[in-house]
Design a protein around this motif. Structure first.
Motif, short mmCIF file in Angstrom:
data_model
loop_
_atom_site.label_atom_id
_atom_site.label_comp_id
_atom_site.label_asym_id
_atom_site.label_seq_id
_atom_site.Cartn_x
_atom_site.Cartn_y
_atom_site.Cartn_z
N SER A 152 0.83 -1.21 0.00
CA SER A 152 0.00 0.00 0.00
C SER A 152 0.86 1.25 0.00
O SER A 152 1.97 1.27 0.55
N LEU A 153 0.32 2.30 -0.62
CA LEU A 153 0.92 3.62 -0.54
C LEU A 153 -0.20 4.59 -0.19
O LEU A 153 -1.23 4.66 -0.88
N LEU A 154 -0.01 5.34 0.90
CA LEU A 154 -1.05 6.20 1.46
C LEU A 154 -0.52 7.62 1.62
O LEU A 154 0.64 7.82 2.00
N TYR A 155 -1.38 8.58 1.30
CA TYR A 155 -1.03 9.99 1.51
C TYR A 155 -2.15 10.68 2.28
O TYR A 155 -3.32 10.57 1.91
N ARG A 156 -1.78 11.37 3.34
CA ARG A 156 -2.75 12.11 4.16
C ARG A 156 -2.45 13.59 4.07
O ARG A 156 -1.34 14.04 4.35
N LYS A 157 -3.49 14.36 3.69
CA LYS A 157 -3.38 15.81 3.58
C LYS A 157 -4.22 16.45 4.67
O LYS A 157 -5.45 16.26 4.72
N ASN A 158 -3.59 17.21 5.55
CA ASN A 158 -4.29 17.85 6.66
C ASN A 158 -4.68 19.28 6.28
O ASN A 158 -3.97 19.97 5.54
N THR A 159 -5.81 19.72 6.80
CA THR A 159 -6.26 21.09 6.58
C THR A 159 -6.03 21.92 7.85
O THR A 159 -5.85 21.36 8.94
N PRO A 160 -6.03 23.24 7.75
CA PRO A 160 -5.71 24.07 8.92
C PRO A 160 -6.80 24.04 9.98
O PRO A 160 -7.99 23.97 9.67
N ASN A 161 -6.38 24.13 11.23
CA ASN A 161 -7.27 24.34 12.37
C ASN A 161 -7.15 25.81 12.74
O ASN A 161 -6.09 26.29 13.13
N GLU A 162 -8.27 26.53 12.64
CA GLU A 162 -8.25 27.98 12.78
C GLU A 162 -8.87 28.42 14.11
O GLU A 162 -9.95 27.97 14.48
N THR A 163 -8.17 29.31 14.81
CA THR A 163 -8.68 29.91 16.04
C THR A 163 -8.67 31.43 15.89
O THR A 163 -7.62 32.02 15.60
N ILE A 164 -9.84 32.05 16.07
CA ILE A 164 -9.96 33.51 15.94
C ILE A 164 -10.19 34.11 17.33
O ILE A 164 -11.10 33.71 18.05
N THR A 165 -9.34 35.06 17.69
CA THR A 165 -9.43 35.72 19.00
C THR A 165 -9.90 37.16 18.82
O THR A 165 -9.31 37.91 18.03
N ASP A 166 -10.93 37.54 19.56
CA ASP A 166 -11.45 38.91 19.53
C ASP A 166 -10.59 39.78 20.44
O ASP A 166 -10.53 39.55 21.66
N LEU A 167 -9.93 40.77 19.86
CA LEU A 167 -9.03 41.63 20.62
C LEU A 167 -9.71 42.91 21.09
O LEU A 167 -9.09 43.74 21.75
N ASP A 171 -11.04 44.41 16.29
CA ASP A 171 -9.82 43.76 15.81
C ASP A 171 -9.80 42.29 16.23
O ASP A 171 -10.27 41.93 17.32
N THR A 172 -9.25 41.46 15.38
CA THR A 172 -9.13 40.03 15.66
C THR A 172 -7.75 39.53 15.29
O THR A 172 -7.04 40.13 14.47
N ARG A 173 -7.40 38.43 15.90
CA ARG A 173 -6.17 37.71 15.55
C ARG A 173 -6.58 36.30 15.13
O ARG A 173 -7.34 35.63 15.84
N THR A 174 -6.06 35.84 14.01
CA THR A 174 -6.37 34.50 13.50
C THR A 174 -5.11 33.65 13.56
O THR A 174 -4.06 34.03 12.99
N PHE A 175 -5.22 32.51 14.23
CA PHE A 175 -4.08 31.60 14.37
C PHE A 175 -4.45 30.28 13.71
O PHE A 175 -5.45 29.66 14.06
N GLU A 176 -3.67 29.86 12.73
CA GLU A 176 -3.90 28.62 12.00
C GLU A 176 -2.76 27.64 12.26
O GLU A 176 -1.59 28.01 12.19
N VAL A 177 -3.14 26.41 12.55
CA VAL A 177 -2.16 25.33 12.69
C VAL A 177 -2.52 24.22 11.71
O VAL A 177 -3.67 23.74 11.70
N GLU A 225 4.61 33.34 9.84
CA GLU A 225 4.48 31.93 9.50
C GLU A 225 5.72 31.20 9.99
O GLU A 225 6.82 31.74 9.96
N SER A 226 5.53 29.94 10.41
CA SER A 226 6.68 29.16 10.86
C SER A 226 6.37 27.67 10.74
O SER A 226 5.20 27.26 10.74
N ASP A 227 7.42 26.88 10.61
CA ASP A 227 7.28 25.43 10.62
C ASP A 227 7.11 24.95 12.06
O ASP A 227 7.64 25.55 13.00
N LEU A 228 6.38 23.84 12.22
CA LEU A 228 6.16 23.29 13.55
C LEU A 228 7.23 22.28 13.95
O LEU A 228 7.25 21.82 15.08
N GLY A 229 8.10 21.93 13.02
CA GLY A 229 9.16 20.97 13.34
C GLY A 229 8.65 19.58 13.65
O GLY A 229 9.19 18.90 14.52
N MET A 230 7.59 19.17 12.92
CA MET A 230 7.00 17.85 13.18
C MET A 230 7.57 16.78 12.25
O MET A 230 7.15 15.62 12.30
#
Length: 290
Positions: A152-167, A171-177, A225-230
């Motif tokens: 078998s050969l498998l590929y998994r593509k993850n989508t962003p998990n978004e958190t929006i903070t009301d400042l 004004d808002t801050r959006t954090f995506e992982v 933007e930054s890599d998570l080092g996973m």
């Protein structure tokens, strides 16, 4: 965990019938599988009901129940359990000209049904990723009355998990992982060693991407933007034994870590051996000859 998608059930070794040579109604209908895994930090199970619409096409739902997941926070441990992320599979099988050989293509969607914000007191114990992720897999299987091979050969593509903070003040801050994408290559073989006993051995290699985080500000402040080092490479052995009980096929085995190499030098490189119990039930005609 990806293990339930990696460890094949007994019916995955069995060649799919050729629908073009007359659709046998005995090959359609419901089926069910089960997968249970125990490690030092997790006890979890997976129930997989399926419905085969034709000899070539089947739909599956993989429903995980995490009995107990434990995370280490410095000197503290946090534990929780509940429903994990459900995976829906659509699979198409095509027999080859080589007798007993088949190729399969599978597309899966992982739904955000697990609680990614599950807490044990002050500590988070997520039971899911909170994202809709896509998984594609290609398989080659070849079986004889006494041997089986599955690659078998498998590929998994993850989508962003978004958190929006009301400042405040509009004004808002959006954090995506975005979790690490994965490529998983596996080879499994089995051999009949008695009237109904099968010896199984598999090897799986997983390549992990880095994952990314992104922060944006509604007021025009430059984002980051930054890599998570996973990133890393994981290699596991899967020895086990199966038993053919007609339409029911139980399996008992191990997942043995062989290589754990993360790009991040501070990542924990210890992984437990897992005890695996699996079963599959399939229509009687699929097990003729066993």
């Amino acid at each position: 965990t990806m293990a339930p998608l990696i460890v094949p059930a007994a019916d995955e070794f069995a060649p799919a019938p050729d629908a073009a040579v007359g659709a046998d109604k005995a090959l359609t209908g419901v089926g069910v599988g089960g997968y249970f895994e125990v490690t030092g930090d997790q006890k979890a199970g997976l129930l997989t009901p399926s419905y085969r619409f034709s000899p070539a096409f089947v739909l599956k739902a993989r429903v995980p129940l995490i009995f107990k997941r434990t995370l280490q926070y410095w000197t503290e441990e946090a534990s929780a359990g509940g429903l994990g992320d459900v995976v829906l599979d659509a699979e198409y099988a095509r027999p080859l000209s080589d007798p007993g050989a088949v190729v399969r293509l599978q597309l899966s969607a992982k739904l955000p049904t697990g609680d990614e914000e599950k807490m044990d007191g002050n500590y988070a114990v997520p039971l899911g990723t909170g994202t809709l992720d896509l998984i594609g897999r290609a398989q080659y299987a070849r079986s004889t009355p006494t041997h089986g091979l599955l690659a078998s050969l498998l590929y998994r593509k993850n989508t962003p998990n978004e958190t929006i903070t009301d400042l405040g003040g509009g004004d808002t801050r959006t954090f995506e992982v975005t979790g690490a994408d994965q490529i998983v290559a596996t080879v499994f073989g089995r051999k009949l060693v008695g009237a109904k006993w099968w010896l199984n051995l598999g090897l799986g290699a997983t390549l992990l991407g880095d994952g990314k985080s992104k922060t944006t500000w509604s007021d025009g402040t430059p984002g980051t933007e930054s890599d998570l080092g996973m990133g890393g490479t994981l290699v596991d052995l899967y020895p086990g034994v199966g038993y053919a009980l007609g339409s029911l096929s139980p399996f008992l085995g191990l997942r043995v870590p062989v290589v754990t190499d993360y790009d991040n030098e501070f990542a924990d490189d210890e992984r437990d051996v897992a005890v695996v119990f699996q079963f599959s039930w399939r229509p009687t005609r699929l097990v003729e000859g066993e």
